[in-house]
Design a protein around this motif. Structure first.
Motif, PDB file in Angstrom:
ATOM      1  N   LEU A   1      27.411 -22.407  71.362  1.00  0.00           N
ATOM      2  CA  LEU A   1      28.159 -21.151  71.303  1.00  0.00           C
ATOM      3  C   LEU A   1      28.483 -20.584  72.681  1.00  0.00           C
ATOM      4  O   LEU A   1      29.257 -19.625  72.783  1.00  0.00           O
ATOM      5  CB  LEU A   1      27.384 -20.118  70.478  1.00  0.00           C
ATOM      6  N   GLY A   2      27.872 -21.145  73.708  1.00  0.00           N
ATOM      7  CA  GLY A   2      28.192 -20.719  75.057  1.00  0.00           C
ATOM      8  C   GLY A   2      27.650 -19.361  75.441  1.00  0.00           C
ATOM      9  O   GLY A   2      28.170 -18.703  76.346  1.00  0.00           O
ATOM     10  N   ARG A   3      26.587 -18.929  74.786  1.00  0.00           N
ATOM     11  CA  ARG A   3      25.966 -17.642  75.132  1.00  0.00           C
ATOM     12  C   ARG A   3      24.515 -17.647  74.684  1.00  0.00           C
ATOM     13  O   ARG A   3      24.148 -18.380  73.767  1.00  0.00           O
ATOM     14  CB  ARG A   3      26.713 -16.467  74.514  1.00  0.00           C
ATOM     15  N   PRO A   4      23.702 -16.845  75.323  1.00  0.00           N
ATOM     16  CA  PRO A   4      22.272 -16.851  74.984  1.00  0.00           C
ATOM     17  C   PRO A   4      22.007 -16.183  73.642  1.00  0.00           C
ATOM     18  O   PRO A   4      22.822 -15.400  73.145  1.00  0.00           O
ATOM     19  CB  PRO A   4      21.640 -16.056  76.131  1.00  0.00           C
ATOM     20  N   ALA A   5      20.872 -16.499  73.073  1.00  0.00           N
ATOM     21  CA  ALA A   5      20.449 -15.837  71.844  1.00  0.00           C
ATOM     22  C   ALA A   5      20.253 -14.359  72.111  1.00  0.00           C
ATOM     23  O   ALA A   5      19.781 -13.954  73.181  1.00  0.00           O
ATOM     24  CB  ALA A   5      19.163 -16.458  71.314  1.00  0.00           C
ATOM     25  N   GLY A   6      20.618 -13.540  71.149  1.00  0.00           N
ATOM     26  CA  GLY A   6      20.398 -12.115  71.283  1.00  0.00           C
ATOM     27  C   GLY A   6      18.974 -11.763  70.917  1.00  0.00           C
ATOM     28  O   GLY A   6      18.205 -12.623  70.474  1.00  0.00           O
ATOM     29  N   PRO A   7      18.618 -10.503  71.091  1.00  0.00           N
ATOM     30  CA  PRO A   7      17.294 -10.080  70.614  1.00  0.00           C
ATOM     31  C   PRO A   7      17.189 -10.345  69.110  1.00  0.00           C
ATOM     32  O   PRO A   7      18.185 -10.256  68.386  1.00  0.00           O
ATOM     33  CB  PRO A   7      17.270  -8.577  70.917  1.00  0.00           C
ATOM     34  N   ALA A   8      16.006 -10.682  68.657  1.00  0.00           N
ATOM     35  CA  ALA A   8      15.813 -10.941  67.228  1.00  0.00           C
ATOM     36  C   ALA A   8      16.212  -9.724  66.412  1.00  0.00           C
ATOM     37  O   ALA A   8      15.931  -8.574  66.785  1.00  0.00           O
ATOM     38  CB  ALA A   8      14.355 -11.295  66.957  1.00  0.00           C
ATOM     39  N   ALA A   9      16.894  -9.961  65.310  1.00  0.00           N
ATOM     40  CA  ALA A   9      17.207  -8.868  64.396  1.00  0.00           C
ATOM     41  C   ALA A   9      15.906  -8.228  63.922  1.00  0.00           C
ATOM     42  O   ALA A   9      14.906  -8.914  63.698  1.00  0.00           O
ATOM     43  CB  ALA A   9      17.988  -9.408  63.203  1.00  0.00           C
ATOM     44  N   THR A  10      15.900  -6.914  63.793  1.00  0.00           N
ATOM     45  CA  THR A  10      14.685  -6.243  63.351  1.00  0.00           C
ATOM     46  C   THR A  10      14.510  -6.410  61.849  1.00  0.00           C
ATOM     47  O   THR A  10      15.501  -6.495  61.100  1.00  0.00           O
ATOM     48  CB  THR A  10      14.728  -4.745  63.672  1.00  0.00           C
ATOM     49  N   PRO A  11      13.274  -6.476  61.369  1.00  0.00           N
ATOM     50  CA  PRO A  11      13.069  -6.559  59.917  1.00  0.00           C
ATOM     51  C   PRO A  11      13.764  -5.425  59.172  1.00  0.00           C
ATOM     52  O   PRO A  11      14.341  -5.646  58.103  1.00  0.00           O
ATOM     53  CB  PRO A  11      11.546  -6.485  59.773  1.00  0.00           C
ATOM     54  N   ASP A  12      13.744  -4.210  59.727  1.00  0.00           N
ATOM     55  CA  ASP A  12      14.364  -3.077  59.050  1.00  0.00           C
ATOM     56  C   ASP A  12      15.857  -3.298  58.868  1.00  0.00           C
ATOM     57  O   ASP A  12      16.413  -3.046  57.789  1.00  0.00           O
ATOM     58  CB  ASP A  12      14.137  -1.787  59.848  1.00  0.00           C
ATOM     59  N   ALA A  13      16.524  -3.785  59.911  1.00  0.00           N
ATOM     60  CA  ALA A  13      17.970  -4.015  59.827  1.00  0.00           C
ATOM     61  C   ALA A  13      18.283  -5.089  58.803  1.00  0.00           C
ATOM     62  O   ALA A  13      19.266  -4.981  58.049  1.00  0.00           O
ATOM     63  CB  ALA A  13      18.516  -4.397  61.195  1.00  0.00           C
ATOM     64  N   VAL A  14      17.466  -6.133  58.743  1.00  0.00           N
ATOM     65  CA  VAL A  14      17.736  -7.225  57.807  1.00  0.00           C
ATOM     66  C   VAL A  14      17.418  -6.797  56.377  1.00  0.00           C
ATOM     67  O   VAL A  14      18.092  -7.233  55.431  1.00  0.00           O
ATOM     68  CB  VAL A  14      16.965  -8.490  58.212  1.00  0.00           C
ATOM     69  N   VAL A  15      16.429  -5.933  56.180  1.00  0.00           N
ATOM     70  CA  VAL A  15      16.177  -5.391  54.845  1.00  0.00           C
ATOM     71  C   VAL A  15      17.425  -4.697  54.317  1.00  0.00           C
ATOM     72  O   VAL A  15      17.841  -4.902  53.163  1.00  0.00           O
ATOM     73  CB  VAL A  15      14.981  -4.415  54.862  1.00  0.00           C
ATOM     74  N   LEU A  16      18.045  -3.871  55.149  1.00  0.00           N
ATOM     75  CA  LEU A  16      19.245  -3.149  54.717  1.00  0.00           C
ATOM     76  C   LEU A  16      20.375  -4.115  54.379  1.00  0.00           C
ATOM     77  O   LEU A  16      21.097  -3.922  53.397  1.00  0.00           O
ATOM     78  CB  LEU A  16      19.682  -2.172  55.807  1.00  0.00           C
ATOM     79  N   ARG A  17      20.528  -5.166  55.165  1.00  0.00           N
ATOM     80  CA  ARG A  17      21.583  -6.148  54.884  1.00  0.00           C
ATOM     81  C   ARG A  17      21.263  -6.942  53.623  1.00  0.00           C
ATOM     82  O   ARG A  17      22.160  -7.256  52.837  1.00  0.00           O
ATOM     83  CB  ARG A  17      21.754  -7.082  56.078  1.00  0.00           C
ATOM     84  N   TYR A  18      19.994  -7.278  53.440  1.00  0.00           N
ATOM     85  CA  TYR A  18      19.601  -8.004  52.234  1.00  0.00           C
ATOM     86  C   TYR A  18      19.900  -7.175  50.984  1.00  0.00           C
ATOM     87  O   TYR A  18      20.455  -7.688  50.010  1.00  0.00           O
ATOM     88  CB  TYR A  18      18.126  -8.358  52.297  1.00  0.00           C
ATOM     89  N   LEU A  19      19.550  -5.906  51.011  1.00  0.00           N
ATOM     90  CA  LEU A  19      19.808  -5.062  49.849  1.00  0.00           C
ATOM     91  C   LEU A  19      21.308  -4.928  49.593  1.00  0.00           C
ATOM     92  O   LEU A  19      21.744  -4.891  48.434  1.00  0.00           O
ATOM     93  CB  LEU A  19      19.180  -3.677  50.052  1.00  0.00           C
TER      94      LEU A  19
END
Length: 371
Positions: free
Chosen positions: A197-215
């Motif tokens: 992808l030509g760019r570094p990995a970003g900070p890990a997604a937070t569990p809270d943010a992924v919970v909201l996306r999962y729901l």
């Protein structure tokens, strides 16, 4: 069900299986074809299960209005979406952004996975292995066989398969094209996500943010449901932190379900057209309790050993299997369909075939009803 938020404290309202089914189908873009891009759909769905090449294409065909396989293929060729091992230690098609933030979130699970291979990795310095494997695949994409052979030169007494698994677990390895492109063939060759992808990995997604996306994509859901989808444990704390921002329900078994206040929760009697889903579709894999889609009497019918079948939804629930033969779409219902349902299934089959195989003529026939 309504979308109104409870204004006073009290027992969580009951949420029946049919209401849960319709809410989940709506979040999964399966109640009506969505008029959004393939990239937007992949992002909204937090990735598409992709053990095989074709399932993500069929998954989008079932969900999007005007989808053409070339759209997803182009995104993959342009490196806007990638195939990588993430949740549940399975290959998913993710957007580039999600690839670079979701993989770090699930990295602890990939590290734990390596404990199953500790005997084959005795004496192996895993940090050195990761550095060596990174250099190998960033110099030139490698197949797993090539990676095993190269690592075995450094650790000749180790188990070759364990060495390759260690590289896959320690590094965010993506499958490079032409693997994954529609209408193309290609063996699995790997490099790192950052290199591809030509760019570094970003900070890990937070569990809270992924919970909201999962729901947003799979809700309403329990803590165990999300842990099943993510392949992670100890997510209760994230749900508790978010509780003031969420609404809660109880399913028919009394399990607490969380949801976003303004997420769609359609009337349970909302019509749900038939849908042809690919093998490994996340709709059937992303909850601890799958009765919202799989009737109890059909539990286990979508699988045979480690092989998943392509599935048919009728009235929102698993109702049969389907397959493409040389000149026919063969539909095998689990129970008897009414004539009206057969007409609806046939019409949806024709739509799917026009989308996925516009240049090929297929008959549509119903196979023997499975007991």
């Amino acid at each position: 069900m309504t979308n109104s938020k409870r204004s006073v404290a009290g027992p969580a309202p009951h949420f029946g299986t049919r209401a849960l089914n319709r809410a989940t189908l709506d979040r999964q873009l399966l109640l009506r074809p969505a008029r959004i891009s393939a990239a937007a759909a992949v992002e909204h769905l937090v990735g598409l299960q992709a053990q095989n090449v074709k399932p993500p294409y069929y998954a989008l065909a079932a969900r999007l209005d005007g989808f053409a396989p070339e759209e997803l293929s182009r995104l993959m060729a342009d490196r806007e979406v990638v195939r990588i091992v993430t949740v549940r230690s399975t290959i998913h098609t993710h957007t580039a952004d999600d690839c670079l933030t979701l993989r770090p979130l699930v990295q602890p699970a990939r590290d734990r996975e390596l404990t199953n291979f500790r005997k084959g990795l005795a004496g192996v310095d895993l940090d050195r292995l990761a550095a060596l494997a990174r250099d190998l695949v960033e110099t030139e994409p490698r197949t797993m066989k090539q990676l095993r052979e190269a690592l075995l030169q450094e650790w000749p007494d180790a188990d070759p398969q364990a060495l390759a698994v260690a590289a896959r677990c320690r590094l965010p390895l993506v499958q490079v094209t032409p693997r994954g492109l529609w209408g193309h063939s290609g063996q699995v060759s790997l490099t790192t996500a950052e290199h591809w992808l030509g760019r570094p990995a970003g900070p890990a997604a937070t569990p809270d943010a992924v919970v909201l996306r999962y729901l947003a994509a799979f809700g309403p859901a329990s803590v165990r449901d999300m842990q099943t989808w993510a392949g992670l444990t100890r997510l209760r704390d994230a749900f508790e932190r978010l509780r003031p921002r969420l609404v809660t329900f109880r399913d028919e078994g009394g399990v607490e379900l969380f949801d976003l206040p303004d997420a769609p929760r359609p009337d349970p009697d909302t019509p749900a057209p038939p849908r042809f889903l690919p093998e490994f579709d996340n709709l059937l894999l992303s909850h601890a309790d799958r009765t919202r889609v799989v009737p109890p009497e059909y539990r286990g019918r979508a699988w045979q050993g480690n092989i998943a079948h392509r599935t048919l939804l009728v009235d929102g629930f698993l109702a049969g299997l389907w397959r493409l033969e040389e000149h026919a779409l063969v539909i095998e219902p689990f129970g008897r369909l009414t004539w009206a349902q057969r007409d609806e299934v046939t019409a949806e089959g024709e739509r799917m075939l026009r989308t996925m195989h516009p240049q090929t003529s297929y008959d549509i026939r119903f196979g023997v009803v499975r007991a």
